[in-house]
Design a protein around this motif. Structure first.
Motif, PDB file in Angstrom:
ATOM      1  N   SER A 104       0.773  -1.326  -0.038  1.00 44.29           N
ATOM      2  CA  SER A 104      -0.085  -0.215   0.019  1.00 44.29           C
ATOM      3  C   SER A 104       0.960   1.281  -0.075  1.00 44.29           C
ATOM      4  O   SER A 104       2.079   1.024   0.346  1.00 44.29           O
ATOM      5  CB  SER A 104      -0.771  -0.007   1.235  1.00 44.29           C
ATOM      6  N   PRO A 105       0.154   2.387  -0.346  1.00 44.29           N
ATOM      7  CA  PRO A 105       0.974   3.610  -0.159  1.00 44.29           C
ATOM      8  C   PRO A 105       1.366   3.749   1.217  1.00 44.29           C
ATOM      9  O   PRO A 105       0.754   3.407   2.158  1.00 44.29           O
ATOM     10  CB  PRO A 105       0.200   4.358  -0.791  1.00 44.29           C
ATOM     11  N   ASN A 106       2.558   4.369   1.400  1.00 45.48           N
ATOM     12  CA  ASN A 106       3.142   4.862   2.507  1.00 45.48           C
ATOM     13  C   ASN A 106       3.592   3.929   3.671  1.00 45.48           C
ATOM     14  O   ASN A 106       3.501   4.081   4.834  1.00 45.48           O
ATOM     15  CB  ASN A 106       2.126   5.812   3.336  1.00 45.48           C
ATOM     16  N   VAL A 107       4.042   2.758   3.279  1.00 47.65           N
ATOM     17  CA  VAL A 107       4.372   1.711   4.358  1.00 47.65           C
ATOM     18  C   VAL A 107       5.722   1.503   4.159  1.00 47.65           C
ATOM     19  O   VAL A 107       6.220   0.553   5.054  1.00 47.65           O
ATOM     20  CB  VAL A 107       3.630   0.265   3.895  1.00 47.65           C
ATOM     21  N   GLY A 108       6.485   2.208   3.353  1.00 46.29           N
ATOM     22  CA  GLY A 108       8.063   1.977   3.746  1.00 46.29           C
ATOM     23  C   GLY A 108       8.456   1.330   2.496  1.00 46.29           C
ATOM     24  O   GLY A 108       9.830   0.812   2.621  1.00 46.29           O
ATOM     25  N   SER A 155       9.789   2.520  -0.454  1.00 50.21           N
ATOM     26  CA  SER A 155      10.963   3.143  -0.852  1.00 50.21           C
ATOM     27  C   SER A 155      12.271   3.032   0.230  1.00 50.21           C
ATOM     28  O   SER A 155      13.452   2.962  -0.342  1.00 50.21           O
ATOM     29  CB  SER A 155      10.531   4.668  -1.309  1.00 50.21           C
ATOM     30  N   GLY A 161       2.599   2.538  -5.099  1.00 52.77           N
ATOM     31  CA  GLY A 161       1.325   1.977  -4.059  1.00 52.77           C
ATOM     32  C   GLY A 161       0.608   1.128  -4.617  1.00 52.77           C
ATOM     33  O   GLY A 161      -0.310   1.770  -5.543  1.00 52.77           O
ATOM     34  N   ASP A 165       2.401  -2.314   6.766  1.00 56.52           N
ATOM     35  CA  ASP A 165       2.417  -1.634   8.222  1.00 56.52           C
ATOM     36  C   ASP A 165       2.035  -2.310   9.187  1.00 56.52           C
ATOM     37  O   ASP A 165       0.723  -2.886   9.113  1.00 56.52           O
ATOM     38  CB  ASP A 165       1.592  -0.302   8.181  1.00 56.52           C
ATOM     39  N   THR A 177      13.653   2.288   8.844  1.00 56.65           N
ATOM     40  CA  THR A 177      14.131   3.537   9.174  1.00 56.65           C
ATOM     41  C   THR A 177      15.642   3.533   9.916  1.00 56.65           C
ATOM     42  O   THR A 177      16.465   4.117   9.553  1.00 56.65           O
ATOM     43  CB  THR A 177      13.255   4.473  10.164  1.00 56.65           C
TER      44      THR A 177
END
Ligand code: GTP
Ligand code: MG
Length: 165
Positions: free
Chosen positions: A9-13, A15, A57, A88, A145
């Motif tokens: 999905s978008p924005n789950v890490g 990249s 995503g 996530d 991260t």
């Protein structure tokens, strides 16, 4: 060169994970016939070098947006040896349906529960071995991260890619 495709999905890490796996030589290009950008890099896992592909995503294999269509088409066209589905960890239940879709589509899925730091901070405990047994695919917890879990992920990918020659 065999391929590893990162989907989720978008924005789950996606990249950040892509950057953790690949080094300096990354190329970015538009997917043919679209304005959607796709990054490609390389990673060495064990004795083998793989191409790693970061995808836009997607929420489902039934695409609504152009981004989702590209992500879906890439899974079909690129014939990856390993598909890393990154989710996530805080929203594991909401995100598992896509894992199941990917597995049912016959794709060689490795499931990554990312953002594990935040999931732990809110007191979540996830039984990775239980998930592995239920899904019958490798499951790894990561924190993209900081890099936590990336070596374990590489080990699982190596093992998996060896079986899926
Ligand atoms: N705390 C925490 N934040 C993370 C982790 N992984 C990614 N993030 C954060 O999540 C956000 C999204 O990361 P990206 O790597 O851009 O996610 P993406 O899946 O590529 O996003 P899109 O390309 O927009 O779909 C960033 O702000 C990251 O810093 C993690 O393991 N822990
Ligand atoms: Mg991204």
């Amino acid at each position: 060169m065999r391929k590893i495709t990162i989907v989720g999905s978008p924005n789950v890490g996606k990249s950040l994970l892509f950057n953790r796996l690949t080094g300096a030589y990354v190329t970015v290009s538009n997917y043919p016939g679209t304005t959607v950008e796709v990054s490609r890099g390389k990673t060495r896992i064990g004795a083998e070098e793989f191409e790693v592909i970061d995808t836009p995503g997607m929420y489902s294999l039934l695409p609504i947006s152009e981004e989702e269509r590209v992500a879906r088409d890439m899974l079909i066209d690129e014939k990856p040896s390993v598909v890393i589905h990154i989710i996530d960890a805080k929203n594991v239940e909401r995100m598992l349906p896509l894992t199941l879709q990917l597995i049912e589509a016959g794709l060689p899925v490795v499931l990554v529960l990312n953002i594990m730091d935040e999931a732990e901070r809110i007191g979540m405990k996830i039984d990775l071995r239980h998930l592995e047994r239920e899904l019958r695919v490798p499951v790894v917890a990561t924190v993209s991260t900081t890099g936590r879990g990336i070596d374990i992920l590489k080990g699982k990918v190596e093992e998996y890619a060896r079986r899926k020659m």
